[in-house]
Write an enzyme that holds these catalytic residues in place. Sequence first.
Site, PDB file in Angstrom:
ATOM      1  N   ASP A  14       0.869  -1.169   0.000  1.00  0.00           N
ATOM      2  CA  ASP A  14       0.000   0.000   0.000  1.00  0.00           C
ATOM      3  C   ASP A  14       0.919   1.236   0.000  1.00  0.00           C
ATOM      4  O   ASP A  14       2.111   1.134   0.298  1.00  0.00           O
ATOM      5  CB  ASP A  14      -0.883  -0.032   1.247  1.00  0.00           C
ATOM      6  N   ASP A  16      -0.002   5.257   0.733  1.00  0.00           N
ATOM      7  CA  ASP A  16      -0.110   6.314   1.746  1.00  0.00           C
ATOM      8  C   ASP A  16      -0.146   5.694   3.138  1.00  0.00           C
ATOM      9  O   ASP A  16      -0.887   4.743   3.388  1.00  0.00           O
ATOM     10  CB  ASP A  16      -1.381   7.144   1.496  1.00  0.00           C
ATOM     11  N   ASP A 211      -1.301  -0.078   6.023  1.00  0.00           N
ATOM     12  CA  ASP A 211      -1.511   0.633   7.291  1.00  0.00           C
ATOM     13  C   ASP A 211      -2.965   0.621   7.732  1.00  0.00           C
ATOM     14  O   ASP A 211      -3.271   1.139   8.803  1.00  0.00           O
ATOM     15  CB  ASP A 211      -1.017   2.088   7.174  1.00  0.00           C
TER      16      ASP A 211
END
Length: 259
Positions: A14, A16, A211
């Site tokens: 991932d 961001d 995240d």
Amino acid sequence: MTPLRDRYDAFLFDLDGVLYRGDEPIPGAAAAVSALREAGRRVVFVTNNSARPPSVVAAHLAAAGVPATPEEVVTSAGATAELLSGRGCRSAFVVGEEGIREALAGAGIELRDGEPDRVDAVVVGLDREADYTKLRTASVLVDRGAAFVGTNGDASFPAPDGSRWPGAGALLAAIATTSGTEAEIVGKPHPTLLRAALARAGGGRPLVVGDRLDTDIAGAAGLGWDSLLVLTGITRREDLQDAAVTPTYVAEDLSILHG
Ligand SMILES: [Mg+2]
């Protein structure tokens, strides 16, 4: 114990909250990715964002210190285009931005703008120019039998000042509420995007690195794949206590992949 990077052959990152936050690089991220590359691991960057084409995402990554080619970037837009062209979709009405428009056109799908009578599919992603006419047209086309597909279901995305702005999911909800039809969603936590990412990477032992529990980790769990949650983004350690999904590993940051 076998180092984490030796237990998997494909690392699906991932962006961001993992490799950068907005325009700020996350310390250690670039070193982790280059260590994986040096060890011969396959690395792919996976994003639910359908607004930006892979070339723009790759340039953003490079600016954050992580060199990447557009081919290594798998977006929900690209996965949506692959899905639809594989099903023989020939025409689409799009509520979305450049990334999804480019991906669909590149897959040979004709984009019908304005107020077409019929299309094979209504495709919805983040669209910061969406207005009532577009939402009305999309709803009418779904009512008339067009396939209804969302690039991702993210309810919101973080604005520069930290407030929340409507995401693709919010636009999907308007059309779903109007038509009484639920969209098929491509992005995480749904399996289509992650499967496309693994197909792009090659390999058979993927680790999803993210995240967010509700997209990255839940998406991996749904496929029976292992996941690494890093605490450099939205999730705090205390969020894990009553979480619906459990990551395989939890780490403060990506330095766990160096060793
Ligand atoms: Mg993230």
